[in-house]
Design a protein around this motif. Structure first.
Motif, PDB file in Angstrom:
ATOM      1  N   PRO A   1       0.806  -1.039  -0.107  1.00 53.02           N
ATOM      2  CA  PRO A   1       0.024  -0.003   0.056  1.00 53.02           C
ATOM      3  C   PRO A   1       0.948   1.260  -0.003  1.00 53.02           C
ATOM      4  O   PRO A   1       1.910   1.360   0.575  1.00 53.02           O
ATOM      5  CB  PRO A   1      -0.865  -0.156   1.206  1.00 53.02           C
ATOM      6  N   ASN A   2       0.410   2.076  -0.743  1.00 50.67           N
ATOM      7  CA  ASN A   2       0.923   3.642  -0.803  1.00 50.67           C
ATOM      8  C   ASN A   2       2.678   3.355  -1.227  1.00 50.67           C
ATOM      9  O   ASN A   2       3.144   4.355  -0.969  1.00 50.67           O
ATOM     10  CB  ASN A   2       0.842   4.142   0.567  1.00 50.67           C
ATOM     11  N   SER A   3       2.892   2.746  -2.202  1.00 52.48           N
ATOM     12  CA  SER A   3       4.127   2.343  -2.668  1.00 52.48           C
ATOM     13  C   SER A   3       4.192   1.814  -3.934  1.00 52.48           C
ATOM     14  O   SER A   3       2.983   1.249  -4.450  1.00 52.48           O
ATOM     15  CB  SER A   3       5.009   1.484  -1.776  1.00 52.48           C
TER      16      SER A   3
ATOM     17  N   LEU B   1      13.658   5.130  -9.955  1.00 54.11           N
ATOM     18  CA  LEU B   1      14.745   4.111  -9.916  1.00 54.11           C
ATOM     19  C   LEU B   1      14.280   3.037  -9.013  1.00 54.11           C
ATOM     20  O   LEU B   1      13.911   3.304  -7.945  1.00 54.11           O
ATOM     21  CB  LEU B   1      15.955   4.840  -9.241  1.00 54.11           C
ATOM     22  N   MET B   2      14.214   1.875  -9.625  1.00 53.26           N
ATOM     23  CA  MET B   2      13.527   0.593  -9.012  1.00 53.26           C
ATOM     24  C   MET B   2      14.455  -0.604  -9.390  1.00 53.26           C
ATOM     25  O   MET B   2      15.251  -0.487 -10.373  1.00 53.26           O
ATOM     26  CB  MET B   2      12.259   0.379  -9.322  1.00 53.26           C
ATOM     27  N   ILE B   3      14.746  -1.622  -8.529  1.00 54.50           N
ATOM     28  CA  ILE B   3      15.378  -2.651  -8.923  1.00 54.50           C
ATOM     29  C   ILE B   3      14.385  -4.197  -8.551  1.00 54.50           C
ATOM     30  O   ILE B   3      13.435  -4.113  -7.642  1.00 54.50           O
ATOM     31  CB  ILE B   3      16.439  -3.054  -7.832  1.00 54.50           C
TER      32      ILE B   3
ATOM     33  N   LEU C   1      11.746  -3.443  -5.335  1.00 54.34           N
ATOM     34  CA  LEU C   1      11.877  -2.280  -4.694  1.00 54.34           C
ATOM     35  C   LEU C   1      12.187  -0.955  -5.094  1.00 54.34           C
ATOM     36  O   LEU C   1      13.056  -0.782  -6.153  1.00 54.34           O
ATOM     37  CB  LEU C   1      13.143  -2.763  -3.655  1.00 54.34           C
ATOM     38  N   VAL C   2      11.570   0.041  -4.683  1.00 54.74           N
ATOM     39  CA  VAL C   2      11.899   1.313  -4.954  1.00 54.74           C
ATOM     40  C   VAL C   2      13.211   2.109  -4.244  1.00 54.74           C
ATOM     41  O   VAL C   2      13.232   1.983  -3.095  1.00 54.74           O
ATOM     42  CB  VAL C   2      10.699   2.115  -4.677  1.00 54.74           C
ATOM     43  N   ILE C   3      14.237   2.418  -5.032  1.00 53.49           N
ATOM     44  CA  ILE C   3      15.497   3.079  -4.588  1.00 53.49           C
ATOM     45  C   ILE C   3      15.113   4.450  -4.343  1.00 53.49           C
ATOM     46  O   ILE C   3      15.405   5.158  -3.291  1.00 53.49           O
ATOM     47  CB  ILE C   3      16.525   2.732  -5.315  1.00 53.49           C
TER      48      ILE C   3
END
Length: 265
Positions: free
Chosen positions: A198-200, A233-235, A227-229
């Motif tokens: 939630p909220n991400s 930008l995410m991985i 995962l949000v860096i």
């Protein structure tokens, strides 16, 4: 004097973006662009992975750029690379190990033809054309191109409640190998289910890749997380668990996702 009729201001209507729903996108076999993409969106991907095969290990790398020139149309250019190293699980590793190669030049397009807010569903049609390249150690002796692969596909995604997502990506793969008669055909069915935190934009889920060829089906389960860096930008982290593949063991894959100019809505 007659009162002048007021003309409504419709500027906001012409500048309003078409509806786009948030769907969790699988990380291993990803989409060409977000479903319902808006004009101007763009994304860079860098991918790296390792697969444990009998007799050798396969290392895969990719560079990918995707963008939306108009609303709901996504385009993509990708260059994947495979490298191999022997291991101690085969008595004749040099015979069975494939050659290193730049796999192909991959061009793709995807158009979202349905975005339904009531049912939280989006659907798209697309196609991938891959110009298959010759092994690096044979380029001097053979033609650079060894064939063309075409993969038309359909995508359907649905959001369940606030945080659960499902998606299916399916279509045939048609490979024309230069110098050989007829087409080499297979059919892929890729399904996925994710839970969005939630909220991400973080999520966890699983992707199931299935390929049918000559009456045989290969299936790999791929648990994954994103995962949000920081903003844009995410991985992505993926583990591969083969169910029916006889020559493949565990695998891992990482995807670095960069969206220039991304803004949270």
């Amino acid at each position: 004097m007659a009162q002048e009729m007021a003309i409504p201001d419709t500027t906001w209507q012409s500048s309003k973006k078409p509806l786009k729903l948030d769907h969790a996108e699988p990380l291993y076999i990803d989409l060409i662009r977000d479903l319902g993409a808006h004009k101007g969106e763009k994304e860079w991907n860098l991918g790296a992975g390792m697969t444990d095969n009998l007799g050798y290990d396969r290392y895969e790398f990719l560079v990918e750029y995707e963008w939306a020139p108009i609303d709901r149309l996504g385009l993509e250019i990708e260059v994947p690379l495979s490298m191999y190293s022997t291991n101690s699980k085969d008595r004749r590793p040099e015979v069975n190990r494939p050659s290193d190669r730049i796999e192909s030049l991959k061009l793709a397009a995807q158009y979202t033809f349905l975005v339904n807010d009531r049912f939280k569903t989006s659907m798209a049609l697309g196609g991938i054309t891959e110009f298959e390249l010759t092994d690096l150690d044979r380029i001097r002796n053979d033609d650079m191109l060894q064939g063309i692969l075409f993969n038309p596909f359909v995508v359907a995604a649905k959001k369940w409640g606030s945080n659960f997502h499902s998606l299916i990506y399916t279509g045939p793969r048609l490979f024309n190998h230069f110098g050989h008669r007829g087409l080499e055909t297979s059919y892929e069915v890729n399904t996925s289910a994710h839970y969005m935190i939630p909220n991400s934009r973080n999520f966890v889920g699983i992707e199931v890749n299935k390929e049918l060829q000559s009456g045989h089906m290969d299936m790999v389960l791929r648990p994954q997380m994103r995962l949000v860096i920081n903003e844009g930008l995410m991985i992505g982290i993926v583990t591969g668990i083969p169910v029916t593949k006889e020559r493949e063991r565990m695998s891992t894959f990482f995807r670095l996702i960069y969206e220039p100019g991304h803004r949270k809505h």
